[in-house]
Design a protein around this motif. Structure first.
Motif, PDB file in Angstrom:
ATOM      1  N   ALA A   1       0.827  -1.272  -0.132  1.00 33.97           N
ATOM      2  CA  ALA A   1      -0.147   0.031   0.005  1.00 33.97           C
ATOM      3  C   ALA A   1       0.813   1.213   0.034  1.00 33.97           C
ATOM      4  N   THR A   2       0.341   2.464  -0.768  1.00 34.22           N
ATOM      5  CA  THR A   2       1.198   3.643  -0.882  1.00 34.22           C
ATOM      6  C   THR A   2       0.170   4.621  -0.300  1.00 34.22           C
ATOM      7  N   VAL A   3       0.898   5.744   0.393  1.00 35.88           N
ATOM      8  CA  VAL A   3       0.231   6.917   0.734  1.00 35.88           C
ATOM      9  C   VAL A   3       1.135   8.037   0.425  1.00 35.88           C
ATOM     10  N   GLU A   4       0.656   9.090   0.101  1.00 37.40           N
ATOM     11  CA  GLU A   4       1.319  10.493   0.049  1.00 37.40           C
ATOM     12  C   GLU A   4       0.923  11.288   1.077  1.00 37.40           C
ATOM     13  N   LEU A   5       2.052  11.734   2.017  1.00 41.67           N
ATOM     14  CA  LEU A   5       1.523  12.343   3.118  1.00 41.67           C
ATOM     15  C   LEU A   5       1.749  13.975   2.796  1.00 41.67           C
ATOM     16  N   PRO A   6       1.049  14.642   3.520  1.00 41.29           N
ATOM     17  CA  PRO A   6       1.275  16.211   3.474  1.00 41.29           C
ATOM     18  C   PRO A   6       2.237  16.646   4.165  1.00 41.29           C
ATOM     19  N   CYS A   7       2.945  17.390   3.566  1.00 37.59           N
ATOM     20  CA  CYS A   7       4.163  18.105   3.982  1.00 37.59           C
ATOM     21  C   CYS A   7       3.753  19.192   5.238  1.00 37.59           C
ATOM     22  N   VAL A   8       3.242  18.699   6.301  1.00 33.41           N
ATOM     23  CA  VAL A   8       2.327  19.597   7.194  1.00 33.41           C
ATOM     24  C   VAL A   8       2.731  18.967   8.669  1.00 33.41           C
ATOM     25  N   PHE A   9       3.131  19.610   9.633  1.00 35.61           N
ATOM     26  CA  PHE A   9       3.430  19.104  10.923  1.00 35.61           C
ATOM     27  C   PHE A   9       1.893  18.765  11.474  1.00 35.61           C
TER      28      PHE A   9
ATOM     29  N   LEU B   1       0.869  13.250  10.381  1.00 36.33           N
ATOM     30  CA  LEU B   1       0.996  11.924  11.376  1.00 36.33           C
ATOM     31  C   LEU B   1      -0.569  11.468  11.422  1.00 36.33           C
ATOM     32  N   ALA B   2      -1.559  12.481  11.316  1.00 35.42           N
ATOM     33  CA  ALA B   2      -2.889  11.987  11.120  1.00 35.42           C
ATOM     34  C   ALA B   2      -2.922  11.207  10.158  1.00 35.42           C
ATOM     35  N   ALA B   3      -2.460  11.442   8.921  1.00 39.27           N
ATOM     36  CA  ALA B   3      -2.586  10.891   7.604  1.00 39.27           C
ATOM     37  C   ALA B   3      -1.836   9.253   7.877  1.00 39.27           C
ATOM     38  N   LEU B   4      -0.612   9.186   8.415  1.00 40.32           N
ATOM     39  CA  LEU B   4       0.005   8.246   8.627  1.00 40.32           C
ATOM     40  C   LEU B   4      -0.819   7.163   9.797  1.00 40.32           C
ATOM     41  N   ASP B   5      -1.161   7.730  10.888  1.00 43.54           N
ATOM     42  CA  ASP B   5      -1.994   6.747  11.509  1.00 43.54           C
ATOM     43  C   ASP B   5      -3.182   6.268  10.841  1.00 43.54           C
TER      44      ASP B   5
ATOM     45  N   GLU C   1      -5.830   1.428   8.825  1.00 37.45           N
ATOM     46  CA  GLU C   1      -6.609   0.866   7.673  1.00 37.45           C
ATOM     47  C   GLU C   1      -5.715  -0.576   7.025  1.00 37.45           C
ATOM     48  N   HIS C   2      -4.444  -0.423   6.908  1.00 34.74           N
ATOM     49  CA  HIS C   2      -3.755  -1.448   5.887  1.00 34.74           C
ATOM     50  C   HIS C   2      -3.263  -2.308   7.094  1.00 34.74           C
ATOM     51  N   ARG C   3      -2.723  -1.891   8.341  1.00 42.16           N
ATOM     52  CA  ARG C   3      -2.123  -2.976   9.363  1.00 42.16           C
ATOM     53  C   ARG C   3      -1.349  -3.523   8.926  1.00 42.16           C
TER      54      ARG C   3
ATOM     55  N   MET D   1       7.426   5.696  14.933  1.00 36.75           N
ATOM     56  CA  MET D   1       8.143   4.844  15.801  1.00 36.75           C
ATOM     57  C   MET D   1       7.303   4.733  17.167  1.00 36.75           C
ATOM     58  N   HIS D   2       6.944   5.931  17.367  1.00 34.20           N
ATOM     59  CA  HIS D   2       6.130   6.109  18.704  1.00 34.20           C
ATOM     60  C   HIS D   2       4.811   5.089  18.455  1.00 34.20           C
ATOM     61  N   ALA D   3       4.123   5.338  17.245  1.00 36.57           N
ATOM     62  CA  ALA D   3       3.056   4.484  16.873  1.00 36.57           C
ATOM     63  C   ALA D   3       3.245   2.835  17.236  1.00 36.57           C
TER      64      ALA D   3
END
Length: 213
Positions: free
Chosen positions: A37-45, A49-53, A58-60, A150-152
């Motif tokens: 699975a691939t995800v493009e993350l926003p370059c936004v603090f 992290l919300a998108a990554l979480d 979703e993909h586990r 790494m925290h997640a």
């Protein structure tokens, strides 16, 4: 399941080679029979992290490799450690510019990635791909995501994760500038190498790849 993430363009650029490399790597790995699975993350603090979480839920995935652009570096950087510090030299894509703020309050000062970076380094160099083990992922959104990842994963010992920086793509470098770049296909192959090595390596190699400054 393998999760690969890259970033949208930032800092006035119109492309981000990390996302191009992620898509290339995903195609190569899927052709080898792997589920990716691939995800493009926003370059936004924060938003990154919300998108990554959300992607993690979703993909586990069993393996997570996040990638970002490090313009000015000469090759693939296998990041070793993420620090709990946001210190933005330039604003992110939403105009945020935190200075000396924690990525996550009450979290540890550092997290080490769990990818076999030394084994990956050996394989990348064997293939002639310029690469290094990096001791810093910076203090911008890339480190923010690496630390948050790494925290997640801290309570998920069966899931390995880490971060890889790629240099500029050829389309981002002006002739005569002297800035280093790598072909986008080579960056994609490098990410595929990191994934393959991580799947095949349970204990990382012990070889010198440190820094004196």
């Amino acid at each position: 399941m393998i999760l690969l993430t890259g970033f949208e363009p930032f800092g006035g650029e119109t492309t981000n080679p990390s996302w191009t490399a992620v898509r290339h790597a995903a195609g190569v790995l899927r052709a080898e029979g792997l589920e990716v699975a691939t995800v493009e993350l926003p370059c936004v603090f924060g938003d990154s992290l919300a998108a990554l979480d959300a992607a993690l839920r979703e993909h586990r995935p069993d393996l997570v490799v996040c990638a970002g652009q490090a313009g000015g570096r000469t090759g693939i950087s296998l990041e070793r450690v993420a620090i709990n510090c946001d210190d933005a030299r330039i604003p992110d894509n939403a105009g945020n510019a935190p200075v000396d703020e924690p990525v996550l309050p009450d979290a540890p000062a550092v997290y080490f990635g769990t990818l076999p970076v030394k084994a990956a380094l050996q394989e990348l160099r064997r293939r002639g791909i310029p690469s290094e083990v990096s001791q810093t992922a910076g203090t911008y959104v890339c480190n923010h995501v690496f630390f948050g990842l790494m925290h997640a994963l801290r309570g998920e010992p069966g899931i390995r994760g880490g971060f890889v920086h790629v240099p500029f793509g050829p389309d981002q470098v002006q002739a005569g500038s002297g800035a280093a770049s790598l072909p986008l296909e080579q960056m994609g192959e490098a990410l595929a190498v990191v994934v393959r090595t991580s799947l095949a390596t349970t204990t990382d190699l012990k070889l010198a790849a440190g820094a004196i400054h």
